[in-house]
Motif scaffolding. Structure first.
Motif, PDB file in Angstrom:
ATOM      1  N   MET A 320       0.846  -1.187   0.000  1.00 36.55           N
ATOM      2  CA  MET A 320       0.000   0.000   0.000  1.00 36.55           C
ATOM      3  C   MET A 320       0.888   1.246   0.000  1.00 36.55           C
ATOM      4  N   PRO A 321       0.299   2.418  -0.287  1.00 35.25           N
ATOM      5  CA  PRO A 321       1.119   3.643  -0.355  1.00 35.25           C
ATOM      6  C   PRO A 321       1.870   3.954   0.932  1.00 35.25           C
ATOM      7  N   ASP A 322       1.347   3.567   2.114  1.00 36.22           N
ATOM      8  CA  ASP A 322       2.021   3.878   3.379  1.00 36.22           C
ATOM      9  C   ASP A 322       3.026   2.791   3.772  1.00 36.22           C
ATOM     10  N   GLN A 323       3.394   1.916   2.814  1.00 34.88           N
ATOM     11  CA  GLN A 323       4.342   0.815   2.995  1.00 34.88           C
ATOM     12  C   GLN A 323       3.767  -0.322   3.835  1.00 34.88           C
ATOM     13  N   GLY A 324       2.493  -0.266   4.171  1.00 32.84           N
ATOM     14  CA  GLY A 324       1.810  -1.442   4.670  1.00 32.84           C
ATOM     15  C   GLY A 324       1.525  -2.373   3.497  1.00 32.84           C
ATOM     16  N   PHE A 325       0.801  -3.466   3.739  1.00 33.67           N
ATOM     17  CA  PHE A 325       0.515  -4.370   2.637  1.00 33.67           C
ATOM     18  C   PHE A 325      -0.782  -5.126   2.911  1.00 33.67           C
ATOM     19  N   VAL A 326      -1.376  -5.629   1.818  1.00 31.46           N
ATOM     20  CA  VAL A 326      -2.631  -6.375   1.861  1.00 31.46           C
ATOM     21  C   VAL A 326      -2.371  -7.769   1.306  1.00 31.46           C
ATOM     22  N   ILE A 327      -2.882  -8.772   1.985  1.00 33.57           N
ATOM     23  CA  ILE A 327      -2.791 -10.156   1.519  1.00 33.57           C
ATOM     24  C   ILE A 327      -4.203 -10.704   1.390  1.00 33.57           C
ATOM     25  N   SER A 328      -4.520 -11.237   0.201  1.00 31.03           N
ATOM     26  CA  SER A 328      -5.845 -11.812  -0.027  1.00 31.03           C
ATOM     27  C   SER A 328      -5.703 -13.305  -0.337  1.00 31.03           C
ATOM     28  N   PHE A 329      -6.713 -14.062   0.113  1.00 30.80           N
ATOM     29  CA  PHE A 329      -6.735 -15.512  -0.067  1.00 30.80           C
ATOM     30  C   PHE A 329      -8.006 -15.890  -0.822  1.00 30.80           C
ATOM     31  N   THR A 330      -7.849 -16.623  -1.911  1.00 31.29           N
ATOM     32  CA  THR A 330      -8.982 -17.046  -2.730  1.00 31.29           C
ATOM     33  C   THR A 330      -8.994 -18.563  -2.839  1.00 31.29           C
ATOM     34  N   ASP A 331     -10.139 -19.146  -2.571  1.00 31.42           N
ATOM     35  CA  ASP A 331     -10.278 -20.605  -2.657  1.00 31.42           C
ATOM     36  C   ASP A 331     -10.360 -21.001  -4.126  1.00 31.42           C
ATOM     37  N   VAL A 332      -9.313 -21.659  -4.636  1.00 27.42           N
ATOM     38  CA  VAL A 332      -9.285 -22.098  -6.031  1.00 27.42           C
ATOM     39  C   VAL A 332      -9.235 -23.621  -6.106  1.00 27.42           C
ATOM     40  N   THR A 333      -9.760 -24.277  -5.067  1.00 27.06           N
ATOM     41  CA  THR A 333      -9.703 -25.741  -5.041  1.00 27.06           C
ATOM     42  C   THR A 333     -10.434 -26.347  -6.232  1.00 27.06           C
ATOM     43  N   ALA A 334     -11.668 -25.835  -6.502  1.00 25.70           N
ATOM     44  CA  ALA A 334     -12.446 -26.392  -7.615  1.00 25.70           C
ATOM     45  C   ALA A 334     -11.744 -26.150  -8.946  1.00 25.70           C
ATOM     46  N   GLU A 335     -11.216 -24.927  -9.120  1.00 23.66           N
ATOM     47  CA  GLU A 335     -10.513 -24.641 -10.368  1.00 23.66           C
ATOM     48  C   GLU A 335      -9.304 -25.545 -10.552  1.00 23.66           C
ATOM     49  N   ARG A 336      -8.539 -25.730  -9.461  1.00 22.48           N
ATOM     50  CA  ARG A 336      -7.350 -26.580  -9.585  1.00 22.48           C
ATOM     51  C   ARG A 336      -7.733 -28.046  -9.781  1.00 22.48           C
ATOM     52  N   ALA A 337      -8.840 -28.453  -9.188  1.00 22.46           N
ATOM     53  CA  ALA A 337      -9.294 -29.836  -9.419  1.00 22.46           C
ATOM     54  C   ALA A 337      -9.665 -30.029 -10.885  1.00 22.46           C
ATOM     55  N   ALA A 338     -10.321 -29.018 -11.457  1.00 21.66           N
ATOM     56  CA  ALA A 338     -10.670 -29.111 -12.872  1.00 21.66           C
ATOM     57  C   ALA A 338      -9.423 -29.150 -13.739  1.00 21.66           C
ATOM     58  N   VAL A 339      -8.438 -28.331 -13.347  1.00 24.24           N
ATOM     59  CA  VAL A 339      -7.192 -28.326 -14.122  1.00 24.24           C
ATOM     60  C   VAL A 339      -6.512 -29.688 -14.039  1.00 24.24           C
ATOM     61  N   ARG A 340      -6.508 -30.246 -12.846  1.00 22.02           N
ATOM     62  CA  ARG A 340      -5.887 -31.579 -12.706  1.00 22.02           C
ATOM     63  C   ARG A 340      -6.616 -32.633 -13.533  1.00 22.02           C
ATOM     64  N   ALA A 341      -7.948 -32.519 -13.564  1.00 23.04           N
ATOM     65  CA  ALA A 341      -8.706 -33.493 -14.366  1.00 23.04           C
ATOM     66  C   ALA A 341      -8.358 -33.362 -15.843  1.00 23.04           C
ATOM     67  N   ILE A 342      -8.263 -32.121 -16.302  1.00 15.81           N
ATOM     68  CA  ILE A 342      -7.899 -31.913 -17.713  1.00 15.81           C
ATOM     69  C   ILE A 342      -6.494 -32.427 -17.982  1.00 15.81           C
ATOM     70  N   LYS A 343      -5.607 -32.176 -17.008  1.00 18.07           N
ATOM     71  CA  LYS A 343      -4.228 -32.635 -17.187  1.00 18.07           C
ATOM     72  C   LYS A 343      -4.164 -34.161 -17.271  1.00 18.07           C
ATOM     73  N   ASP A 344      -4.941 -34.830 -16.393  1.00 16.94           N
ATOM     74  CA  ASP A 344      -4.948 -36.288 -16.428  1.00 16.94           C
ATOM     75  C   ASP A 344      -5.489 -36.815 -17.756  1.00 16.94           C
ATOM     76  N   ALA A 345      -6.507 -36.147 -18.293  1.00 20.40           N
ATOM     77  CA  ALA A 345      -7.052 -36.594 -19.580  1.00 20.40           C
ATOM     78  C   ALA A 345      -6.072 -36.338 -20.715  1.00 20.40           C
TER      79      ALA A 345
END
Length: 731
Positions: A320-345
Motif C-alpha cells: 500500500m502507499p504507506d508501505q503497509g501491505f494487503v494479503i488476499s486468499f482465494t479458494d481455487v480448489t475447484a478450479e485446480r481440481a478441474a485443471v488436474r482433471a484436464i491434465k490427467d485426460a
C-alpha cells in the motif's frame, strides 16, 4: 573696521580686539590733545566701538539662549524616545506569542522573552545584532526541533531561507514531545521582518482527534465492504502488524478468534501456519518473509498454498502507499481440481498435444493469479452489493405519492450516499486497471449542465450558496457517462467546500475545443497541496461525514480525464477560491447521445398505456420491488424468476408481452440476453431491456448486437419509465 576685525573669528575674540583698540585710542587722546578737535574724534570712535562690543555681546547671549533651548528640546526628545522604546518593549513583552523584529539589514533589533521559548538550548543566542541567516541555522540544529529521518538540518535551513523570500509566510514547526509551533513571518514597510511564534499544540491535537474520528467512520465503511467479499483479506501496517481483516480469512485458514487480534505481527501468524501449509509453485516461507521485510517499493507477489489434504488457496500480496501491505486468499480448489482433471485426460494424448496443453495451462494459471484479486472484487461489488441496493431503491420508489415521510426521505438520501460511494469505488477500480469501457459520442454540454443544475440546486440552497449554470449550445465529443461523472464530481466538490458565496459553471470556446470551468468562492487550495488533492481518500479541510464521500471524487476526475484525453487544470488562491478547467474537443454535426434525453430521479410518468410487461429477475426482493412499481404505473406484469418460468407464463396467458425486462445474471448459468433471444425466437421482435450491475464492454457489445437497452443497477425508475413510454409510442 572690517580690515581690523576678522568676521570669521568667534564673537569673544572680536570683542577682545575691540576692547584693546578702544583702550589704545583713549590713551592717545589723553596723551596727544589736538587743537583742531582730533581728540574728540578719537573719543567718538571709541564710543562707537563700545556700542558695537555691547551689541556683539547681546548677540552672543542670544545665541547661548538658543543653544540652551535646543539642548533642552534634544534632552526631551531623547527622554520621549527612550520612553517610547520602553513602552514598545513592555508592549511586546505582554504578547502571549513569541515576537522578534529584524531590521532591513537582516539584523535582530529586539525580541520578547517568549521568542524561542520552545528551544531553550539556543534561546540565549537571540540577542540584538543576530543575523537572520545565523538565526535559521540555530533553529535547524536545535535538539528541541523534531528532525525528520530523511531531512538533514542543512536541507531544512535551505528550505526555510527560501520561504523567507516571500512577504508573508505561515507554517508549522514540529517540536519534540509532540508539540507544534506556528511561525508567522511578515515584511514591514521599510523592508524589515517581524516573526511571531504561536504554540498551536492544542489545536493540532484537536484536529488529530477529528481526523481520527473521520478515519474511524471510513474504517467502518471499509470493514463493511470487506465482509461482502468472497476472498479472505488481511491488512498490515508498515510495521507488519495486523490492522484489518474479514471473517472470510478466518474461515479459509481455520484461524482461531483468539489469534486474530489487532496489532499481532505477521511473523506470529506465519509461525502458526508454518507446518500447516505447503507451497505449490516453488515459493518458500523464506521468500514470503523476505518480501515482508523489504524496506519499501515491494512488487506485487502471487503464489498458491495448499492447506490440509484438499484446500488450495491463491494468495496475492500487494504493498500500500504507506508501505503497509494487503494479503488476499482465494479458494481455487475447484478450479485446480478441474485443471488436474484436464491434465490427467491430456496425458493420454500424444506428446505434442500434451506439450501445447501444458503451455496453455501455465498461461491461464498466470493470468488467473495476476487478475484474480481485482477481478473478483469488481464482480462481487457489482453484483452482491448493488443487487440489494437496487431492491431498496425500487421499494422506496414504490412509496411515491403515498404522502411525505421524513423517514423515507432520510433513507433515500442514505441509499444515494451508499450508491455514490460504491459507484466511486467501482469507477476508481476500473480506471486503475484500465478496464473502464468508453463510448465516445457527441454530447450537449448545455444539457449536461442543466441536468446537474436541477440535481444539485437543492444542495446549494441548503447551504445558502448561489449556484449558477451558464447555458451553452456547445457540442463536444466525449463519453457521456464519464463526462457527466467528471462535472458532477467537480460541482459537488465545489459545493461541499464552499461555505458562502457562489459556485459558477460555464463553458468557453477555445481553439478547436470547449473549456468547461467550475469556479467557487471557497477557502482555496495551497499550492503545495494542489497535486495531492487528486490522490485517493484525500480531503482538505472537509467537514463532511464519510457518508458524503470518501475523498475519491477528484481521483475519479483525474483518471477519467486522463483516460479520455481531456486536459484538466487547476488554479486556486487561498482565501479567494478555486477554478477547475476541463478542455474537450468540439464535435461537428452528429446526433446527440440518446442517454442525455433520459430523465433522472424518482419521479416517473404514470399511465404509460402498455398492456403487458414480462419481468425476469432471479432475486426475489428486486422482483417484488420492480413488480410493485410497474403495477403502480398501471401495467400488467408477468413476474418470472427464470427463463423457463417466463416461457411457462407466456404459454399460460397466451398473449405476447409488449416489452421484456430481464436481469442479466439469472440462475442455472443462464443470461438475460439468452432468455430474451429465446423469447424473441418464439414471439417475434419484442422491445426489451437488460438490467445489470455488470458494466463490462462485453455486455454492452452484446446488448448493442441484440438491439437491447442496458440499464445499470441500481435502477433509476424514471429511466425505465422513459423506455416503456418509447415502447408504447412505437406500438
Amino acid at each position: 573696521m572690517c580690515g581690523i576685525l576678522n568676521p570669521e573669528d568667534p564673537i569673544e575674540r572680536q570683542n577682545e580686539k575691540l576692547i584693546k583698540i578702544s583702550e589704545a585710542l583713549m590713551r592717545r587722546i589723553e596723551q596727544n590733545t589736538d587743537a583742531e578737535g582730533a581728540a574728540y574724534a578719537q573719543f567718538q570712535r571709541a564710543a562707537m566701538l563700545e556700542e558695537e562690543v555691547q551689541e556683539r555681546t547681546r548677540d552672543l547671549e542670544h545665541a547661548l539662549d538658543l543653544l540652551n533651548t535646543s539642548n533642552a528640546k534634544l534632552a526631551e526628545a531623547n527622554r520621549e524616545a527612550e520612553e517610547a522604546r520602553s513602552n514598545l518593549a513592555n508592549a511586546i513583552e505582554t504578547i502571549q506569542e513569541g515576537f522578534a523584529l529584524f531590521d532591513p539589514d537582516e539584523k535582530l533589533v529586539m525580541c520578547n522573552s517568549r521568542f524561542g521559548l520552545h528551544m531553550p538550548d539556543i534561546r540565549a543566542a537571540f540577542v540584538p545584532g543576530l543575523d537572520f541567516h545565523d538565526y535559521v541555522q540555530l533553529i535547524s540544529r536545535s535538539r528541541f526541533r523534531e528532525h525528520a529521518d530523511s531531512e538533514a538540518p542543512e536541507d531544512w535551513a535551505r528550505g526555510r531561507l527560501e520561504r523567507h523570500k516571500d512577504d508573508h509566510v505561515i507554517f508549522n514547526v514540529r517540536m519534540i514531545w509532540n508539540r507544534w509551533v506556528q511561525v508567522s513571518e511578515h515584511r514591514t514597510p521599510d523592508g524589515g521582518t517581524v516573526i511571531i511564534q504561536t504554540d498551536v499544540t492544542d489545536i493540532m491535537r484537536l484536529e488529530r482527534q477529528e481526523r481520527e474520528r473521520m478515519l474511524d467512520d471510513q474504517a467502518r465503511v471499509i470493514q463493511a465492504t470487506l465482509e461482502q467479499l468472497n476472498q479472505g483479506v488481511c491488512i498490515f501496517d508498515a510495521q507488519a502488524r495486523l490492522v484489518g481483516w474479514n471473517q472470510r480469512v478466518g474461515e479459509l485458514l481455520s484461524m482461531p478468534a483468539t489469534l486474530m487480534r489487532m496489532g499481532i505481527r505477521f511473523s506470529t501468524l506465519l509461525d502458526r501456519f508454518r507446518d500447516d501449509i505447503s507451497f505449490t509453485d516453488g515459493t518458500t516461507i523464506e521468500t514470503v518473509e523476505a518480501w515482508v521485510q523489504m524496506p519499501g517499493g515491494r512488487p506485487p507477489v502471487n503464489f498458491e498454498v495448499k492447506r490440509g489434504p484438499m484446500l488450495i488457496l491463491a494468495v496475492t500480496a500487494q504493498e500500500m502507499p504507506d508501505q503497509g501491505f494487503v494479503i488476499s486468499f482465494t479458494d481455487v480448489t475447484a478450479e485446480r481440481a478441474a485443471v488436474r482433471a484436464i491434465k490427467d485426460a491430456n496425458e493420454m494424448l500424444e506428446a505434442r498435444v500434451a506439450e501445447r496443453t501444458l503451455a496453455l495451462k501455465e498461461a491461464l494459471s498466470e493470468a488467473e493469479r495476476a487478475n484474480a484479486s481485482k477481478s473478483r472484487f469488481v464482480a462481487a461489488a457489482s453484483h452482491d452489493l448493488l443487487q440489494p441496493l437496487s431492491a431498496a431503491k425500487l421499494y422506496l420508489a414504490s412509496l411515491e405519492g403515498e404522502g411525505e415521510s421524513p423517514v423515507v426521505a432520510k433513507v433515500s438520501r442514505a441509499l444515494e450516499s451508499v450508491e455514490h460511494i460504491l459507484d466511486a469505488l467501482l469507477d476508481i477500480s476500473k480506471l486503475d486497471i484500465g478496464k473502464a469501457a468508453l463510448h465516445e459520442a457527441p454530447v450537449s454540454v448545455g444539457t449536461v449542465l442543466a441536468q446537474l443544475g436541477e440535481e444539485l440546486m437543492p444542495v446549494a440552497r441548503q447551504k445558502g450558496l448561489d449556484l449558477r449554470m451558464v447555458s451553452t449550445s456547445a457540442v463536444v465529443r466525449s463519453d457521456p457517462t464519464y463526462l457527466r461523472r467528471i462535472l458532477q464530481n467537480l460541482v459537488s466538490n465545489a459545493l461541499r467546500y464552499t461555505d458562502r458565496g457562489r459556485v459558477l459553471v460555464g463553458a468557453r470556446h477555445v481553439p478547436r475545443g470547449v473549456r468547461i470551468e467550475v469556479w467557487d468562492t471557497g477557502p482555496g487550495i495551497p499550492e503545495d497541496q494542489q497535486q495531492a488533492i487528486f490522490d485517493e481518500f484525500r480531503r482538505l479541510n472537509a467537514s463532511a461525514s464519510a457518508a458524503e464521500g470518501m475523498g475519491l471524487g477528484l481521483a475519479i476526475v483525474e483518471r477519467a480525464c486522463r483516460l479520455l484525453g481531456h486536459d484538466l487544470t487547476l488554479t486556486s488562491a487561498p482565501g479567494i477560491g478555486t477554478c477547475f478547467r476541463v478542455t474537450l474537443p468540439l464535435h461537428d454535426g452528429a446526433a446527440l447521445h440518446p442517454e442525455q434525453a433520459a430523465p433522472r430521479g424518482w419521479n416517473a410518468p404514470r399511465n404509460l398505456g402498455a398492456e403487458l410487461v414480462l419481468l425476469i429477475e432471479n432475486d426475489a426482493d428486486v422482483l417484488r420491488a420492480l413488480t410493485t412499481i410497474l403495477e403502480k404505473w398501471d401495467l400488467s406484469v408477468l413476474a418470472a424468476r427464470s427463463e423457463a418460468e417466463a416461457h411457462d407464463l407466456v404459454d399460460e396467458v397466451g398473449v405476447a408481452p409488449d416489452a421484456i425486462i430481464a436481469d442479466y445474471q439469472l440462475d442455472d448459468d443462464r443470461l438475460g440476453t439468452d432468455a430474451i433471444a429465446s423469447l424473441r425466437g418464439r414471439l417475434g421482435p419484442i422491445p426489451a431491456c437488460i438490467v445489470s450491475a455488470n458494466r463490462s464492454p462485453e455486455l454492452i457489445a452484446a446488448c448493442g448486437k441484440l438491439g437491447l437497452t442496458l440499464f445499470p443497477k441500481p435502477l433509476e425508475p424514471a429511466r425505465l419509465a422513459a423506455f416503456l413510454a418509447n415502447v408504447e409510442a412505437s406500438t
